[in-house]
Scaffold this active site. Structure first.
Site, PDB file in Angstrom:
ATOM      1  N   ARG A 292     -15.761   4.620  -5.903  1.00 35.54           N
ATOM      2  CA  ARG A 292     -15.795   3.881  -4.636  1.00 35.54           C
ATOM      3  C   ARG A 292     -16.764   4.554  -3.677  1.00 35.54           C
ATOM      4  O   ARG A 292     -16.544   5.697  -3.274  1.00 35.54           O
ATOM      5  CB  ARG A 292     -14.396   3.821  -4.027  1.00 35.54           C
ATOM      6  CG  ARG A 292     -13.369   3.121  -4.905  1.00 35.54           C
ATOM      7  CD  ARG A 292     -12.005   3.109  -4.222  1.00 35.54           C
ATOM      8  NE  ARG A 292     -11.045   2.370  -5.011  1.00 35.54           N
ATOM      9  CZ  ARG A 292     -10.217   2.918  -5.896  1.00 35.54           C
ATOM     10  NH1 ARG A 292     -10.265   4.224  -6.112  1.00 35.54           N
ATOM     11  NH2 ARG A 292      -9.359   2.181  -6.565  1.00 35.54           N
TER      12      ARG A 292
ATOM     13  N   GLU B 263     -12.795 -10.463  -9.231  1.00 34.65           N
ATOM     14  CA  GLU B 263     -11.611 -10.376  -8.378  1.00 34.65           C
ATOM     15  C   GLU B 263     -11.444 -11.624  -7.518  1.00 34.65           C
ATOM     16  O   GLU B 263     -10.474 -11.733  -6.757  1.00 34.65           O
ATOM     17  CB  GLU B 263     -11.683  -9.127  -7.499  1.00 34.65           C
ATOM     18  CG  GLU B 263     -12.987  -8.992  -6.742  1.00 34.65           C
ATOM     19  CD  GLU B 263     -13.165  -7.618  -6.107  1.00 34.65           C
ATOM     20  OE1 GLU B 263     -12.144  -6.967  -5.809  1.00 34.65           O
ATOM     21  OE2 GLU B 263     -14.321  -7.204  -5.890  1.00 34.65           O
TER      22      GLU B 263
ATOM     23  N   CYS C 164      -9.551  -2.785 -13.778  1.00 36.63           N
ATOM     24  CA  CYS C 164      -9.554  -1.613 -12.898  1.00 36.63           C
ATOM     25  C   CYS C 164      -8.537  -1.737 -11.774  1.00 36.63           C
ATOM     26  O   CYS C 164      -8.507  -0.906 -10.870  1.00 36.63           O
ATOM     27  CB  CYS C 164     -10.950  -1.371 -12.318  1.00 36.63           C
ATOM     28  SG  CYS C 164     -11.534  -2.699 -11.250  1.00 36.63           S
TER      29      CYS C 164
ATOM     30  N   ARG D  95     -19.607   1.701  -7.832  1.00 42.73           N
ATOM     31  CA  ARG D  95     -19.470   0.386  -7.196  1.00 42.73           C
ATOM     32  C   ARG D  95     -20.266   0.360  -5.900  1.00 42.73           C
ATOM     33  O   ARG D  95     -20.182   1.290  -5.088  1.00 42.73           O
ATOM     34  CB  ARG D  95     -17.995   0.085  -6.896  1.00 42.73           C
ATOM     35  CG  ARG D  95     -17.784  -1.321  -6.326  1.00 42.73           C
ATOM     36  CD  ARG D  95     -16.314  -1.661  -6.185  1.00 42.73           C
ATOM     37  NE  ARG D  95     -15.659  -0.868  -5.155  1.00 42.73           N
ATOM     38  CZ  ARG D  95     -14.357  -0.956  -4.891  1.00 42.73           C
ATOM     39  NH1 ARG D  95     -13.589  -1.778  -5.586  1.00 42.73           N
ATOM     40  NH2 ARG D  95     -13.815  -0.212  -3.932  1.00 42.73           N
TER      41      ARG D  95
ATOM     42  N   HIS E  61       0.841  -1.205   0.000  1.00 41.28           N
ATOM     43  CA  HIS E  61       0.000   0.000   0.000  1.00 41.28           C
ATOM     44  C   HIS E  61       0.873   1.251   0.000  1.00 41.28           C
ATOM     45  O   HIS E  61       0.548   2.245  -0.659  1.00 41.28           O
ATOM     46  CB  HIS E  61      -0.909   0.019   1.238  1.00 41.28           C
ATOM     47  CG  HIS E  61      -2.074  -0.901   1.140  1.00 41.28           C
ATOM     48  ND1 HIS E  61      -3.147  -0.647   0.320  1.00 41.28           N
ATOM     49  CD2 HIS E  61      -2.346  -2.079   1.748  1.00 41.28           C
ATOM     50  CE1 HIS E  61      -4.025  -1.632   0.432  1.00 41.28           C
ATOM     51  NE2 HIS E  61      -3.562  -2.506   1.289  1.00 41.28           N
TER      52      HIS E  61
ATOM     53  N   ASN F 109      -5.915  -6.405  -8.273  1.00 36.52           N
ATOM     54  CA  ASN F 109      -5.231  -6.383  -6.976  1.00 36.52           C
ATOM     55  C   ASN F 109      -5.632  -7.583  -6.127  1.00 36.52           C
ATOM     56  O   ASN F 109      -4.790  -8.325  -5.620  1.00 36.52           O
ATOM     57  CB  ASN F 109      -5.544  -5.092  -6.223  1.00 36.52           C
ATOM     58  CG  ASN F 109      -5.014  -3.865  -6.936  1.00 36.52           C
ATOM     59  OD1 ASN F 109      -4.312  -3.963  -7.929  1.00 36.52           O
ATOM     60  ND2 ASN F 109      -5.360  -2.699  -6.432  1.00 36.52           N
TER      61      ASN F 109
END
Length: 574
Positions: free
Chosen positions: A298, A434, A505, A334, A191, A457
Site C-alpha cells: 500500500r 473490487e 487480497c 499498488r 474496522h 472487502n
C-alpha cells in the site's frame, strides 16, 4: 453476584480472564451555564486552545502508528482531523459563546446536539452512522477543556465493557495491557474487529446485555472464539479458560513449525501465499514467514503520513527498500489509493464528498492528476532495477482506465530507460477487481492486464450495497453470499481462460475458515496480512484440492448464507 452467561458474536479469537472496566455510552452531561460579557474572550480562548490540544494529540498518535495500526487507526484519526477543522462545528460553537453567552462546555453540547439532529434525519444509513465520529471528536474536545486525557485509559489485567469501540481506542488499550473487549453493539466485520484480530486481542461484539449486567470490578471470562462471556465464573469455567489458553499456546508452537514448510495441499498442489504490507516491519515479517512475495504494498501511507506530496526520489527510495527487503521475491506495488474516505494531509483528496466510498478515489483520483500518477510510475519503474516488481491499479471500473494506465506506464518506462537508469525489461501491470462493473466487464480489458487481484472487502460492500461499519447491516455485509461466490467464480474462469494469474487480497484471504471455499472456486493465490499467514498455510496443508474442486458445484448451488456455512462445515481442513 451469581454466575451469569452473556452471549455475543465472536469477533477476535482468544480467551481472557480479568476484572471488568465498564464504560457507559458517551453522553455530554453538561448543565446550561451562561457567562458575563467580559468572560466571552476568555471562553473563546478556552475552546480554541482545546481544539489545538486535540489536533496535537492526534498528530502525536498518528506518528506513533506503523504497520497494521497505521492503516486501521490512521483512517479514523484522519477523519476526526477533518471534523475538527469543519467550519460548521467550530463557527457554531463560537457563535453560541459570543451571541448566546454560553460557557464553552455548554456550547459544545448544544452544537453536538444540533449536528446530531441533522444526522438523525438523513435517510442514508452510512452517513447517519457518522454521528459516532462526531461524538468521539466532541469527547476529545470536552476532555481537553478540562485538561484530562481523552483516550480511553485501561489497566493491565482488565476487560473493557462498553457500547462500542473505535480502532484508536483498541490500539491504546492493547498497549496498556487490557486483556479483552466486550461491546454491546458492533459488527464482526468492522474496522475495529479486523484490527482486534491483527492485535490478537479477544473481542466479543453484539453482547447486548453486557452494559446492564456487568459492573466495575466483576470478574469475567471472555471467549473470543465462541462469543460467550461468563460473569463471575465458577471452577469449571476457570478450568475451561485455562484449557483454552494452554491449547492456544500449543497451537502457536505448532504454527511456528510451519514457517519454512510449503503451502501445499494434501494432494500435492502448491498454493501461492503472498503478503499484504505497508511498512518495512511487514516486509521483514513476510520474508521470515516464507511468503512468495508481497502481493499488495500500500503506497497511500507515504501520502497520508506527510504534509506534502512525496516527490519521485522519496517514493523511489521507499519502493527500492521494499524490493531489496524481499531479496528477489516479487513485490506488487499498488498505485495510490486515497480518496475522501482516506483523508490525506497533502490536500490531494477532495474534502466533504457526499459519499466518499463512491467518489474520486483510487485510479479515478490518479487519472484526474496525471502528473501525480506519472511521478509514481517513474519511481516504481526505477525501483524495478533492484528486483522483480509488479504494479497493481486500484478501483478499476472499466476498460478505459486500465488502458490509460497501461499507456502511462509505457511512457514512464521509455523515459526512465532513456535516462540510462537500470530497470526491468517488463513490469507486469494488474487490475484490482473490487468494483462489480470491473468483474462483469473483465473480458473487455483483460488484454491490458498481466495479472488480477480481487479486493473482496470493497467488492462485498459494493455488490451488496452494505457498509461494513454499519452495525445495522452486520448480517448483510458478509462474503458468504451466493452472489459474491458466483462473481468470484466468473472472474477466476475469465482469468484462467486468458492465462492470467489471479489472487484474492481481501480480508477473507487471511481467514483460514474461508480457505477451502477459495480453493474450491479455483483460486491458487492468496494475499494476506503476515500475521495470519501461518494459520492459512496450515489450512491449505489440510485440504484436498481435488475433493474441493469436485465439491464446487454444490457450493455454488447454495441459496443463502446458511447453505454456504453448511458447505464450509462439511469441508473444513483435516
Amino acid at each position: 453476584m451469581p454466575r451469569h452467561v452473556l452471549s455475543g458474536n465472536a469477533a477476535a479469537r482468544g480467551s481472557a480472564l480479568g476484572r471488568a472496566r465498564v464504560r457507559l455510552p458517551h453522553a455530554l452531561d453538561v448543565e446550561e451555564t451562561h457567562i458575563a460579557p467580559e468572560e466571552v474572550e476568555a471562553e473563546l480562548k478556552r475552546i480554541h486552545d482545546a481544539v489545538d490540544t486535540v489536533r496535537t494529540e492526534m498528530q502525536i498518535l498518528r506518528k506513533r502508528l506503523h504497520g497494521a495500526l497505521a492503516k486501521e487507526v490512521g483512517e479514523f484519526l484522519d477523519l476526526h482531523a477533518l471534523l475538527l477543522d469543519d467550519p460548521e462545528l467550530l463557527e457554531g460553537i463560537d457563535a453560541l459563546i459570543r451571541i448566546g453567552r454560553y460557557s464553552a462546555d455548554y456550547a459544545l453540547r448544544l452544537q453536538r446536539d444540533r449536528i446530531a439532529a441533522v444526522f438523525e434525519g438523513i435517510d442514508d444509513a452510512y452517513l447517519r452512522s457518522r454521528i459516532d465520529d462526531i461524538d468521539q471528536v466532541i469527547g476529545r474536545l470536552h476532555a481537553a477543556l478540562h485538561r484530562r486525557e481523552a483516550d480511553l485509559q485501561g489497566v493491565a489485567g482488565e476487560i473493557l465493557v462498553t457500547d462500542n469501540i473505535s480502532p484508536a481506542d483498541l490500539a491504546q488499550l492493547q498497549a496498556q495491557g487490557v486483556l479483552g473487549v466486550i461491546t454491546a453493539g458492533g459488527s464482526t466485520l468492522s474496522h475495529s474487529a479486523i484490527l482486534a484480530r491483527s492485535l490478537h486481542l479477544p473481542l466479543v461484539v453484539g453482547a447486548a446485555a453486557a452494559l446492564q449486567k456487568v459492573n466495575d470490578g466483576d470478574v469475567l471470562v471472555i471467549d473470543g472464539s465462541s462469543g460467550l462471556v461468563v460473569l463471575e465464573p465458577n471452577a469449571a469455567d476457570l478450568r475451561d479458560h485455562h484449557a483454552r489458553t494452554a491449547n492456544a499456546r500449543r497451537e502457536q508452537r505448532q504454527l511456528n513449525r510451519l514457517r519454512r514448510e510449503p503451502s501445499r495441499t494434501l494432494d500435492g498442489v502448491d498454493i501461492k501465499l503472498w503478503a499484504n504490507a505497508e511498512s518495512r516491519e511487514d516486509v521483514a515479517e513476510a520474508h521470515a514467514l516464507g511468503a512468495a512475495g508481497v502481493g499488495l504494498y500500500r503506497t497511500e501511507y507515504l501520502f497520508i503520513n506527510n504534509n506534502q506530496i512525496p516527490d519521485e526520489e522519496t517514493q523511489f527510495r521507499v519502493y527500492r527498500d521494499v524490493v531489496l527487503g524481499m531479496t528477489g521475491r516479487m513485490v506488487t506495488i499498488r498505485t495510490l489509493d486515497v480518496g475522501a474516505d482516506k483523508a490525506d494531509n497533502t490536500g490531494l483528496a477532495l474534502r466533504n464528498e457526499p459519499n466518499p466510498a463512491l467518489g474520486l478515489r483510487g485510479v479515478r483520483l490518479s487519472l484526474s492528476r496525471p502528473a501525480l500518477l506519472h511521478t509514481q510510475l517513474r519511481a516504481i519503474v526505477r525501483a524495478s532495477g533492484y528486483g522483480p516488481v509488479r504494479i497493481l491499479v486500484p478501483m478499476i471500473s472499466g476498460a478505459e482506465e486500465m488502458f490509460a494506465v497501461r499507456d502511462m506506464l509505457r511512457t514512464a518506462m521509455r523515459e526512465v530507460g532513456g535516462e540510462g537508469s537500470e530497470m526491468a525489461e517488463k513490469i507486469p501491470l494488474g487490475a484490482m477487481i473490487e468494483v462489480p462493473s470491473a468483474a462483469l466487464s473483465l473480458p473487455t480489458f483483460i488484454s491490458a492486464c498481466d495479472f488480477l487481484s480481487i479486493g473482496t472487502n470493497d467488492l462485498v460492500q459494493y455488490l451488496l450495497a452494505a457498509d461494513r461499519n454499519n452495525d445495522a447491516l452486520g448480517e448483510l455485509y458478509t462474503p458468504l453470499h451466493p452472489a459474491l461466490l458466483r462473481l468470484l467464480r466468473d472472474v477466476v474462469r475469465t482469468a484462467n481462460r486468458r492465462g492470467r494469474p489471479v489472487a484474492v487480497c481481501g480480508e477473507i484471504a487471511g481467514d483460514a475458515m474461508f480457505t477451502p471455499l477459495l480453493l474450491a472456486l479455483g483460486l491458487s493465490e492468496l494475499s494476506l496480512h503476515p500475521g495470519t499467514l501461518l494459520e492459512v498455510r496450515r489450512a491449505i496443508r489440510g485440504c484436498d484440492l481435488a475433493v474441493l474442486r469436485a465439491a464446487a458445484p454444490a457450493l455454488l448451488r447454495a441459496r443463502d448464507r446458511a447453505g454456504i456455512e453448511r458447505w464450509l462445515s462439511a469441508h473444513a481442513p483435516a
